[in-house]
Design an enzyme around this catalytic site. Structure first.
Site, PDB file in Angstrom:
ATOM      1  N   LEU A  26      52.748  32.476  40.020  1.00  0.00           N
ATOM      2  CA  LEU A  26      52.365  32.417  38.668  1.00  0.00           C
ATOM      3  C   LEU A  26      52.410  33.860  38.097  1.00  0.00           C
ATOM      4  CD1 LEU A  26      49.868  29.535  38.231  1.00  0.00           C
ATOM      5  CD2 LEU A  26      52.080  29.661  37.494  1.00  0.00           C
ATOM      6  N   ASP A  68      51.576  29.940  45.100  1.00  0.00           N
ATOM      7  CA  ASP A  68      50.439  30.941  45.217  1.00  0.00           C
ATOM      8  C   ASP A  68      49.375  30.497  46.032  1.00  0.00           C
ATOM      9  OD1 ASP A  68      50.713  32.514  42.428  1.00  0.00           O
ATOM     10  OD2 ASP A  68      50.894  30.416  41.654  1.00  0.00           O
ATOM     11  N   GLU A  73      41.379  31.922  48.301  1.00  0.00           N
ATOM     12  CA  GLU A  73      40.216  32.026  47.437  1.00  0.00           C
ATOM     13  C   GLU A  73      39.891  31.217  46.628  1.00  0.00           C
ATOM     14  OE1 GLU A  73      37.742  35.843  46.355  1.00  0.00           O
ATOM     15  OE2 GLU A  73      39.194  35.371  44.681  1.00  0.00           O
ATOM     16  N   ASP A  74      41.210  30.734  45.718  1.00  0.00           N
ATOM     17  CA  ASP A  74      40.738  30.016  44.442  1.00  0.00           C
ATOM     18  C   ASP A  74      40.542  28.512  44.625  1.00  0.00           C
ATOM     19  OD1 ASP A  74      41.268  32.089  42.687  1.00  0.00           O
ATOM     20  OD2 ASP A  74      43.450  32.220  42.942  1.00  0.00           O
ATOM     21  N   ARG A  93      48.601  24.576  40.913  1.00  0.00           N
ATOM     22  CA  ARG A  93      47.461  24.881  41.986  1.00  0.00           C
ATOM     23  C   ARG A  93      46.721  23.851  42.502  1.00  0.00           C
ATOM     24  NH1 ARG A  93      45.693  31.050  42.491  1.00  0.00           N
ATOM     25  NH2 ARG A  93      45.809  29.907  44.745  1.00  0.00           N
ATOM     26  N   ARG A 139      40.866  29.464  33.689  1.00  0.00           N
ATOM     27  CA  ARG A 139      40.878  28.647  34.802  1.00  0.00           C
ATOM     28  C   ARG A 139      39.651  27.780  35.272  1.00  0.00           C
ATOM     29  NH1 ARG A 139      45.299  30.666  38.209  1.00  0.00           N
ATOM     30  NH2 ARG A 139      46.707  31.183  36.634  1.00  0.00           N
ATOM     31  N   HIS A 170      40.793  36.092  36.153  1.00  0.00           N
ATOM     32  CA  HIS A 170      39.593  35.923  36.442  1.00  0.00           C
ATOM     33  C   HIS A 170      38.488  36.955  36.510  1.00  0.00           C
ATOM     34  CE1 HIS A 170      42.293  33.477  39.683  1.00  0.00           C
ATOM     35  NE2 HIS A 170      41.563  32.594  38.813  1.00  0.00           N
ATOM     36  N   ILE A 251      52.110  39.255  40.606  1.00  0.00           N
ATOM     37  CA  ILE A 251      51.877  37.727  40.430  1.00  0.00           C
ATOM     38  C   ILE A 251      50.390  37.646  40.199  1.00  0.00           C
ATOM     39  CG2 ILE A 251      53.664  36.534  41.100  1.00  0.00           C
ATOM     40  CD1 ILE A 251      52.256  36.573  44.128  1.00  0.00           C
ATOM     41  N   CYS A 257      41.471  37.950  46.551  1.00  0.00           N
ATOM     42  CA  CYS A 257      42.015  36.434  46.384  1.00  0.00           C
ATOM     43  C   CYS A 257      42.785  35.859  47.823  1.00  0.00           C
ATOM     44  CB  CYS A 257      42.988  36.313  45.265  1.00  0.00           C
ATOM     45  SG  CYS A 257      43.355  37.674  44.505  1.00  0.00           S
TER      46      CYS A 257
HETATM   47  C1  CIR Z   1      47.565  32.618  40.010  1.00  0.00           C
HETATM   48  O1  CIR Z   1      47.982  32.914  38.797  1.00  0.00           O
HETATM   49  O2  CIR Z   1      47.060  31.733  40.120  1.00  0.00           O
HETATM   50  C2  CIR Z   1      48.068  33.488  41.117  1.00  0.00           C
HETATM   51  N1  CIR Z   1      49.573  34.136  40.685  1.00  0.00           N
HETATM   52  C3  CIR Z   1      47.251  34.599  41.024  1.00  0.00           C
HETATM   53  C4  CIR Z   1      45.939  34.285  41.682  1.00  0.00           C
HETATM   54  C5  CIR Z   1      44.986  35.443  41.989  1.00  0.00           C
HETATM   55  N2  CIR Z   1      43.581  34.966  42.608  1.00  0.00           N
HETATM   56  C6  CIR Z   1      42.536  35.433  42.301  1.00  0.00           C
HETATM   57  O3  CIR Z   1      42.453  36.518  41.744  1.00  0.00           O
HETATM   58  N3  CIR Z   1      41.496  35.123  42.988  1.00  0.00           N
END
Ligand code: CIR
Length: 267
Positions: A26, A68, A73-74, A93, A139, A170, A251, A257
């Protein structure tokens, strides 16, 4: 939370290898995506940097269905005393959580789940010695943030909600903890009430992505291609490990992350 050490003292981490689908990760605008080889190379150096900083790293296999999923981390939060499974705030995700769940259940006696219907991404969550900050963003919604505060309290910690500037993916895209007293951020977050009581370092205009650094034990991982920020960190006395982030930035990602980090005997 029985944490007497710094929130950035880690001996364990989980990362996930990029899948070839990472080229479709993404991104907010219509820029070209990264190359797989480019992301892989940055990821390998990142793993080495974690190991050099004294962290035992578990490398999970790639997940082609989730472009992704390298950004572990997400979908979860980890602490010495337990883990929390999150609900990422973007449809592609959401099911990454189910992929990471069994790995965390093997490692942590307590694994909580963010109650529905809230959503929260780990990228919005900053550990600080004064408690956890949860940035509201596209998010992470308020219901998710409030539910997450409840989960963190069940693990013995405390947390509060913060605001993420508009247009920023974020909270930690634009800010990071440098040490027990200091945060680094973009100008947009420099006045944030959430950082009251912290010394603040502001990244120069034009170097906004450099605000995502990662403090790991006695070193600070920082993007290698923002020279004015690197100079500020050096002048401030931080031991900086510059790492290339050119491909992952395509991205919308940065250094925090790509890992889940904690201190524990439960690797
Ligand atoms: C997203 O949009 O979810 C991924 N392309 C990037 C996520 C980055 N994650 C983070 O900073 N913890």
């Amino acid at each position: 939370m029985s944490q007497t050490r710094s929130v950035y003292e880690f001996n364990s981490a989980i990362v996930r290898e990029p899948s070839t689908s990472v080229v479709h990760g993404l991104r907010a605008d219509g820029r070209d995506g990264p190359t797989y080889d480019g992301v892989k190379a940055e990821h390998e150096i990142y793993i080495s940097a974690l190991r050099n900083a004294g962290v035992a790293v578990t490398v999970l296999p790639p997940l082609e269905a989730f472009p992704d999923s390298i950004f572990v981390e997400d979908p979860a939060l980890v602490f010495t005393d337990g883990a929390i499974l999150l609900r990422p705030g973007t449809p592609s995700r959401v099911n990454e959580t189910a992929e990471i769940a069994p790995i965390l259940r093997e490692r942590f006696a307590t694994v909580l789940e963010l109650p529905a219907p809230g959503q929260a991404d780990g990228g919005d969550i900053m550990y600080t010695p004064k408690g956890v900050l949860i940035g509201l963003s596209a998010r992470t919604d308020r219901i998710g943030a409030e539910a997450l505060i409840g989960c963190i309290e069940r693990l013995g910690g405390k947390a509060q909600v913060a605001e993420t500037p508009k247009g920023v993916l974020h909270f930690k895209t634009a800010s990071s903890l440098l040490d027990d007293e200091t945060v680094i951020s973009t100008a947009a977050l420099a006045g944030a009430a959430a950082f009251d009581g912290f010394r603040r370092i502001v990244v120069p205009n034009g170097e906004e992505p450099a605000a995502n650094v990662l403090r790991v034990n006695d070193v600070v991982f920082a993007s290698a291609h923002y020279p004015r920020t690197l100079e500020i960190l050096d002048t401030e006395g931080y031991k900086v490990v510059p790492l290339k982030t050119v491909e992952i930035e395509k991205i919308d990602a940065g250094l925090s992350c790509m890992s889940l980090r904690w201190y524990g005997n439960n690797k």
